[in-house]
Write an enzyme that holds these catalytic residues in place. Structure first.
Site, PDB file in Angstrom:
ATOM      1  N   TYR A  57      66.457  52.050  38.505  1.00 53.64           N
ATOM      2  CA  TYR A  57      65.077  52.539  38.488  1.00 53.64           C
ATOM      3  C   TYR A  57      64.935  53.754  39.396  1.00 53.64           C
ATOM      4  CZ  TYR A  57      59.971  52.464  38.766  1.00 53.64           C
ATOM      5  OH  TYR A  57      58.635  52.803  38.706  1.00 53.64           O
ATOM      6  N   LYS A  75      63.819  57.525  38.027  1.00 55.18           N
ATOM      7  CA  LYS A  75      62.602  58.201  38.453  1.00 55.18           C
ATOM      8  C   LYS A  75      62.895  59.505  39.204  1.00 55.18           C
ATOM      9  CE  LYS A  75      59.555  55.424  36.685  1.00 55.18           C
ATOM     10  NZ  LYS A  75      58.634  55.858  35.618  1.00 55.18           N
TER      11      LYS A  75
END
Length: 272
Positions: A174, A178
């Site tokens: 993650y 991002k």
């Protein structure tokens, strides 16, 4: 200039991916409540239909398109439907995303062996990168030609403070996805500025949504994030609405390539 003119989004043809729940639904709601014409795009067709009914109940103009943002053909079809409906596309929120699993520490600060770097599966890595980063690239590809042709547009991408710092309780895939998103926003903003198309990101901290099965709805899961946040709480989707409305509106007409952090100070580190 009056605030109602500065933040006016009435009539703007707006697309929101991941719009059936969480942050996407809140963004769609604030745009619809202020007169924008909104198309929701979501992989969950049933939830999307419910969201359309809810947002339309107050008289807003809201439509839905079922599509998986990782499916380029389906996504382009949904974008084409939105453009065909209004003849233009003024605002696109690239919001869809998934969790990357827990971090390398547990909520009580013990090492989490399954989330150790060497134990992460390629399947998890690929799925998170595809959903969180590649889908943003595909969304940009789908919406940019229309906005370039009309000489205007605002693209707003949901990033994360995980793009700006390392994490303990958030999975590595993650964080990487991002970080890629936020730099992609800057790159796209530089390229599209000539066409008066603005590209910006919102970087929330942890938010109570359905992501990861709604994990952050449980007090024990929220505890480490609340403990280390200066305001000692995590966000609700509604906390992101102000930044979303700003970036979609004339108030942000000279803002591009920016990442607006909306995290209650979490990225600053712990306080008292």
């Amino acid at each position: 200039m009056k605030a109602r003119d500065l933040f006016k989004v009435e009539g703007l043809a707006t697309l929101v991916t991941g719009g059936a729940s969480g942050i996407g639904l809140a963004i769609a709601g604030v745009m619809a409540d202020n007169g924008a014409r909104v198309t929701l795009v979501d992989v969950n067709a049933a939830a999307m239909r419910d969201a359309v009914r809810t947002l339309s109940a107050g008289g807003a103009e809201v439509h839905g398109e079922a599509a998986d943002v990782t499916d380029k053909v389906a996504l382009e079809r949904a974008v084409a439907a939105a453009i065909g409906r209004y003849g233009r596309l003024d605002v696109a929120f690239a919001n869809a995303g998934i969790s990357g699993g827990p971090g390398f520490l547990t909520a009580d600060d013990r090492r989490n062996a399954p989330a150790a770097l060497e134990n992460l599966t390629e399947e998890l890595w690929d799925r998170v990168i595809e959903t969180n980063l590649s889908s943003v690239f595909k969304t940009l590809q789908a919406v940019a030609p229309r906005m370039k042709a009309q000489g205007s547009g605002a693209i707003v991408v949901t990033g994360s403070i995980s793009a700006l710092r390392t994490e303990l309780y958030v999975g590595t895939p993650y964080v990487a996805s991002k970080a890629g998103v936020v730099h992609l926003v800057r790159q796209a903003a530089r390229e599209l500025a000539r066409y008066n198309v603005r590209v910006n990101a919102i970087a929330p901290g942890p938010v109570v949504t359905n992501i990861a099965g709604g994990r952050l709805r449980h007090p024990a899961a929220r505890a480490p994030f609340e403990r280390t946040a200066p305001m000692h709480r995590i966000a609700t989707p509604e906390d992101l609405c102000g930044a979303a409305l700003f970036l979609a509106s004339p108030a942000a007409s000279f803002v591009t390539g920016a990442t607006i952090v909306v995290d209650g100070g979490a990225a600053l580190g712990a306080a008292d």
